[in-house]
Scaffold this active site. Structure first.
Site, PDB file in Angstrom:
ATOM      1  N   ASP A  32      -5.508   9.381   9.757  1.00  0.00           N
ATOM      2  CA  ASP A  32      -4.121   9.016  10.006  1.00  0.00           C
ATOM      3  C   ASP A  32      -3.639   9.574  11.343  1.00  0.00           C
ATOM      4  O   ASP A  32      -3.889  10.731  11.673  1.00  0.00           O
ATOM      5  CB  ASP A  32      -3.224   9.528   8.873  1.00  0.00           C
ATOM      6  CG  ASP A  32      -3.417   8.743   7.604  1.00  0.00           C
ATOM      7  OD1 ASP A  32      -3.337   7.505   7.670  1.00  0.00           O
ATOM      8  OD2 ASP A  32      -3.662   9.349   6.543  1.00  0.00           O
TER       9      ASP A  32
ATOM     10  N   GLU B   2       0.864  -1.180   0.000  1.00  0.00           N
ATOM     11  CA  GLU B   2       0.000   0.000   0.000  1.00  0.00           C
ATOM     12  C   GLU B   2       0.904   1.234   0.000  1.00  0.00           C
ATOM     13  O   GLU B   2       1.702   1.426   0.918  1.00  0.00           O
ATOM     14  CB  GLU B   2      -0.883  -0.027   1.241  1.00  0.00           C
ATOM     15  CG  GLU B   2      -1.809   1.144   1.407  1.00  0.00           C
ATOM     16  CD  GLU B   2      -2.591   1.059   2.707  1.00  0.00           C
ATOM     17  OE1 GLU B   2      -3.083   2.115   3.142  1.00  0.00           O
ATOM     18  OE2 GLU B   2      -2.689  -0.041   3.296  1.00  0.00           O
TER      19      GLU B   2
END
Length: 279
Positions: A60, A49
């Site tokens: 995040d 990824e």
């Protein structure tokens, strides 16, 4: 059949689970990212990824958010990710490991859905994880991705209603990204007690592989989750190692070696979860 469909079909045939590391493209620089991706492939990763830095990260935690900012401060652009992908795709050994982008829908929308899919495929990417694409707005991109055999991977979280989980599964291809915890990315010592039951229910609703991410900090958590998942995604623990090695003025090859050693420990835990837990 898409590249990811072929990968998971092969993994299931050999009774193996996917190991998917996450790296931020351009952190600390694109050349290092390329070396690290190659090392991850050699260390047992099945799929990588590649995070596309964005100034307003979605879900995040501080480790990955900081890596995005470092890359942007160093001049990273979307074209940098495409050039990176093209270089890896040109190498037969490295390109054997499929790569997908983790990218904000804002970036995709800005350049246009067909243009993004075309550019990403031309650069050797097999799909895109789009964390901020709402299921109510996903149909156009889902249709384009299916037509192009380009996987559209979407996230299911612990707070996603079951009806919504079914709809997300209908619109997704490649695999489903199951977020193990409520909150942001990051390493955790423990995971929710109902995680296995929740993933088990979702498995009954879809034929898509289910890969678990968020919170997998090392071999111990990987071993716990390997039996219930089709794959495991490890991000912050890898990005942190890259950041620490770079801060210590290590070279790209030294950074890659550190990441590779950690990746091999995760691979071993995934392949032998029971043995690892009992040791």
């Amino acid at each position: 059949m898409s590249e990811l469909d072929q990968l998971f079909q092969s993994l299931r045939a050999s009774n193996r689970k996917a190991f998917m590391p996450f790296v931020t493209a351009g952190d600390p620089d694109v050349a290092t990212t390329e070396v690290v991706i190659r090392e991850l492939h050699q260390s047992g990763a099945d799929l990588c990824e590649v995070g596309i830095p964005y100034s307003d990260p979605i879900a995040d935690g501080p480790v990955i958010a900081a890596s995005y900012q470092r890359a942007l401060d160093a001049g990273f652009k979307l074209s940098s990710a495409m050039e990176l992908g093209s270089r890896i795709a040109a190498d037969a050994s490295a390109s054997a490991m499929p790569r997908v982008t983790m990218v904000s829908y804002a970036i995709i929308h800005r350049i246009g859905l067909p243009a993004y899919i075309q550019a990403a495929q031309a650069a050797g990417y097999a799909g895109a994880i789009v964390p901020d694409l709402l299921s109510e707005e996903a149909e156009p991109m889902s249709r384009l991705c299916r037509d192009a055999d380009f996987s559209l991977i979407q996230l299911v979280t612990p707070t996603t209603t079951r009806d919504r989980q079914k709809r997300i599964a209908e619109l997704s291809t490649g695999f489903l990204y199951y977020v193990s915890v409520t909150g942001i990315t990051g390493e955790r010592a423990t995971l929710p007690p109902d995680l296995i039951d929740s993933v088990g229910w979702l498995r009954e609703q879809t034929e898509l592989p289910i890969c678990i991410g968020f919170g997998i900090s090392g071999p111990e958590t990987a071993a716990q989750l390997a039996p219930v998942a089709d794959g495991l995604i490890v991000g912050s623990a890898i990005v942190r190692r890259i950041a620490e090695a770079h801060a210590a003025n290590h070279s790209s090859s030294e950074i890659a070696a550190s990441v590779g050693a950690f990746a091999r420990s995760i691979r071993e835990a995934i392949d032998q979860p029971t043995a690892h837990v009992s040791s």
